[in-house]
Design a protein around this motif. Structure first.
Motif, PDB file in Angstrom:
ATOM      1  N   ASN A 178       9.796  -4.562   5.310  1.00  0.00           N
ATOM      2  CA  ASN A 178      10.133  -4.086   3.961  1.00  0.00           C
ATOM      3  C   ASN A 178       9.394  -2.793   3.614  1.00  0.00           C
ATOM      4  O   ASN A 178       8.898  -2.639   2.500  1.00  0.00           O
ATOM      5  CB  ASN A 178       9.817  -5.146   2.895  1.00  0.00           C
ATOM      6  CG  ASN A 178      10.692  -6.373   3.033  1.00  0.00           C
ATOM      7  OD1 ASN A 178      11.895  -6.267   3.194  1.00  0.00           O
ATOM      8  ND2 ASN A 178      10.076  -7.539   2.988  1.00  0.00           N
ATOM      9  N   CYS A 179       9.309  -1.894   4.573  1.00  0.00           N
ATOM     10  CA  CYS A 179       8.571  -0.653   4.350  1.00  0.00           C
ATOM     11  C   CYS A 179       9.513   0.544   4.194  1.00  0.00           C
ATOM     12  O   CYS A 179      10.609   0.572   4.748  1.00  0.00           O
ATOM     13  CB  CYS A 179       7.617  -0.379   5.507  1.00  0.00           C
ATOM     14  SG  CYS A 179       6.211  -1.512   5.565  1.00  0.00           S
ATOM     15  N   LYS A 180       9.037   1.517   3.470  1.00  0.00           N
ATOM     16  CA  LYS A 180       9.732   2.790   3.295  1.00  0.00           C
ATOM     17  C   LYS A 180       9.046   3.775   4.237  1.00  0.00           C
ATOM     18  O   LYS A 180       7.857   4.077   4.070  1.00  0.00           O
ATOM     19  CB  LYS A 180       9.615   3.241   1.834  1.00  0.00           C
ATOM     20  CG  LYS A 180      10.512   4.365   1.450  1.00  0.00           C
ATOM     21  CD  LYS A 180      10.414   4.566  -0.071  1.00  0.00           C
ATOM     22  CE  LYS A 180      11.257   5.734  -0.514  1.00  0.00           C
ATOM     23  NZ  LYS A 180      11.135   5.951  -1.964  1.00  0.00           N
TER      24      LYS A 180
ATOM     25  N   LEU B 293       5.144   4.622   3.594  1.00  0.00           N
ATOM     26  CA  LEU B 293       4.480   5.578   4.485  1.00  0.00           C
ATOM     27  C   LEU B 293       5.295   6.867   4.596  1.00  0.00           C
ATOM     28  O   LEU B 293       5.078   7.663   5.502  1.00  0.00           O
ATOM     29  CB  LEU B 293       4.293   4.978   5.882  1.00  0.00           C
ATOM     30  CG  LEU B 293       3.237   3.887   6.018  1.00  0.00           C
ATOM     31  CD1 LEU B 293       3.837   2.516   5.842  1.00  0.00           C
ATOM     32  CD2 LEU B 293       2.537   3.977   7.347  1.00  0.00           C
ATOM     33  N   SER B 294       6.213   7.088   3.693  1.00  0.00           N
ATOM     34  CA  SER B 294       7.108   8.238   3.777  1.00  0.00           C
ATOM     35  C   SER B 294       6.337   9.540   3.911  1.00  0.00           C
ATOM     36  O   SER B 294       5.374   9.787   3.187  1.00  0.00           O
ATOM     37  CB  SER B 294       8.006   8.296   2.541  1.00  0.00           C
ATOM     38  OG  SER B 294       8.820   7.144   2.494  1.00  0.00           O
ATOM     39  N   MET B 295       6.763  10.344   4.870  1.00  0.00           N
ATOM     40  CA  MET B 295       6.223  11.686   5.115  1.00  0.00           C
ATOM     41  C   MET B 295       4.731  11.694   5.480  1.00  0.00           C
ATOM     42  O   MET B 295       4.082  12.728   5.398  1.00  0.00           O
ATOM     43  CB  MET B 295       6.486  12.612   3.917  1.00  0.00           C
ATOM     44  CG  MET B 295       7.955  12.792   3.581  1.00  0.00           C
ATOM     45  SD  MET B 295       8.941  13.463   4.918  1.00  0.00           S
ATOM     46  CE  MET B 295       8.252  15.112   5.032  1.00  0.00           C
TER      47      MET B 295
ATOM     48  N   CYS C  69       0.830  -1.207   0.000  1.00  0.00           N
ATOM     49  CA  CYS C  69       0.000   0.000   0.000  1.00  0.00           C
ATOM     50  C   CYS C  69       0.864   1.256   0.000  1.00  0.00           C
ATOM     51  O   CYS C  69       1.984   1.252   0.506  1.00  0.00           O
ATOM     52  CB  CYS C  69      -0.914   0.017   1.229  1.00  0.00           C
ATOM     53  SG  CYS C  69      -2.148  -1.307   1.217  1.00  0.00           S
ATOM     54  N   ASN C  70       0.318   2.320  -0.550  1.00  0.00           N
ATOM     55  CA  ASN C  70       1.037   3.590  -0.588  1.00  0.00           C
ATOM     56  C   ASN C  70       0.305   4.616   0.274  1.00  0.00           C
ATOM     57  O   ASN C  70      -0.824   4.998  -0.014  1.00  0.00           O
ATOM     58  CB  ASN C  70       1.151   4.096  -2.024  1.00  0.00           C
ATOM     59  CG  ASN C  70       2.150   5.229  -2.142  1.00  0.00           C
ATOM     60  OD1 ASN C  70       2.453   5.918  -1.178  1.00  0.00           O
ATOM     61  ND2 ASN C  70       2.659   5.426  -3.345  1.00  0.00           N
ATOM     62  N   PHE C  71       0.978   5.025   1.348  1.00  0.00           N
ATOM     63  CA  PHE C  71       0.465   6.041   2.267  1.00  0.00           C
ATOM     64  C   PHE C  71       1.335   7.297   2.216  1.00  0.00           C
ATOM     65  O   PHE C  71       1.204   8.158   3.078  1.00  0.00           O
ATOM     66  CB  PHE C  71       0.507   5.528   3.708  1.00  0.00           C
ATOM     67  CG  PHE C  71      -0.361   4.351   4.009  1.00  0.00           C
ATOM     68  CD1 PHE C  71      -1.666   4.522   4.433  1.00  0.00           C
ATOM     69  CD2 PHE C  71       0.136   3.057   3.910  1.00  0.00           C
ATOM     70  CE1 PHE C  71      -2.460   3.433   4.757  1.00  0.00           C
ATOM     71  CE2 PHE C  71      -0.649   1.959   4.233  1.00  0.00           C
ATOM     72  CZ  PHE C  71      -1.948   2.155   4.658  1.00  0.00           C
TER      73      PHE C  71
ATOM     74  N   ASN D 214      15.145   6.393   7.340  1.00  0.00           N
ATOM     75  CA  ASN D 214      16.008   7.568   7.257  1.00  0.00           C
ATOM     76  C   ASN D 214      15.227   8.854   7.517  1.00  0.00           C
ATOM     77  O   ASN D 214      14.083   8.999   7.089  1.00  0.00           O
ATOM     78  CB  ASN D 214      16.692   7.633   5.891  1.00  0.00           C
ATOM     79  CG  ASN D 214      17.474   6.365   5.589  1.00  0.00           C
ATOM     80  OD1 ASN D 214      17.864   5.634   6.483  1.00  0.00           O
ATOM     81  ND2 ASN D 214      17.689   6.097   4.323  1.00  0.00           N
ATOM     82  N   LEU D 215      15.872   9.765   8.249  1.00  0.00           N
ATOM     83  CA  LEU D 215      15.339  11.102   8.546  1.00  0.00           C
ATOM     84  C   LEU D 215      14.079  11.090   9.406  1.00  0.00           C
ATOM     85  O   LEU D 215      13.379  12.086   9.502  1.00  0.00           O
ATOM     86  CB  LEU D 215      15.093  11.892   7.254  1.00  0.00           C
ATOM     87  CG  LEU D 215      16.336  12.095   6.382  1.00  0.00           C
ATOM     88  CD1 LEU D 215      15.937  12.582   5.001  1.00  0.00           C
ATOM     89  CD2 LEU D 215      17.296  13.066   7.054  1.00  0.00           C
ATOM     90  N   SER D 216      13.782   9.969  10.046  1.00  0.00           N
ATOM     91  CA  SER D 216      12.613   9.896  10.929  1.00  0.00           C
ATOM     92  C   SER D 216      12.990  10.354  12.334  1.00  0.00           C
ATOM     93  O   SER D 216      14.166  10.444  12.675  1.00  0.00           O
ATOM     94  CB  SER D 216      12.061   8.471  10.966  1.00  0.00           C
ATOM     95  OG  SER D 216      11.493   8.138   9.715  1.00  0.00           O
TER      96      SER D 216
END
Length: 190
Positions: free
Chosen positions: A72-74, A55-57, A33-35, A98-100
């Motif tokens: 395996n999530c971004k 789930l980026s940003m 899924c794309n969140f 990264n950057l979280s």
């Protein structure tokens, strides 16, 4: 009254086009899924898994993450520090974080397995007994972080000041100890 959605599987859904309904999601699976850049504020996730999701940003203001497994999530640039702290429990496997920010988060016994945590803010977080298994911690921020009994033996690229963090009984590999000596500006040769 909040809707409760039990044991559903959401597969290959793009929530950038239609936002995920504000509800309590219990025992649900989100697969491919794309969140990214979506608003997940005020949604409660309980006993859920996210596999191969982006789930980026995403906005996590007042979001509940209780016993959540990410695989395996971004997860770039997420503000986990904006989530509800009550019963906050997460685990990460092969994720890009990264950057979280986990600023002041309680992450006792949290498991990070084969994850990228580049430039992640772990300042003032409680990582007691956390495990960083084969994780890249390049430029991660450790400042007044509690790492008691944490396991960083297979973590790499970290740098932290032992005087500014609680590392009592934390486990490090011999090679990783270099990440604890950076403030001394010394040369260590094999």
């Amino acid at each position: 009254m909040t809707d409760v959605i039990y044991d559903n599987t959401f597969e290959a859904s793009d929530f950038r086009e239609s936002n995920l309904k504000k509800a309590d999601y219990e025992g649900c699976s989100f697969i491919n899924c794309n969140f990214s850049n979506t608003n997940l504020a005020d949604i409660n996730f309980i006993d859920c898994t996210f596999s191969n999701c982006d789930l980026s940003m995403a906005v996590l203001n007042n979001t509940a993450l209780r016993n959540i497994h990410f695989k395996n999530c971004k997860l770039l640039g997420l503000r986990f520090d904006h989530c509800k702290p009550f019963l906050f429990e997460v685990a990460f496997e092969k994720c890009q974080l990264n950057l979280s920010s986990f600023f002041q988060c309680v992450l006792k016994k949290t498991r990070f397995q084969n994850c990228e945590l580049k430039e992640v803010d772990l300042a003032e977080a409680n990582l007691t007994e956390a495990v960083f298994d084969s994780c890249d911690l390049s430029e991660a921020i450790f400042d007044n972080t509690t790492l008691e009994n944490a396991d960083l033996r297979t973590a790499h690229n970290y740098s932290m000041d032992p005087d500014k963090n609680n590392i009592k009984k934390a486990k490090f590999s011999a090679a990783g100890v270099i990440g604890l000596l950076g403030k001394y500006d010394i040369v260590i040769e094999p």
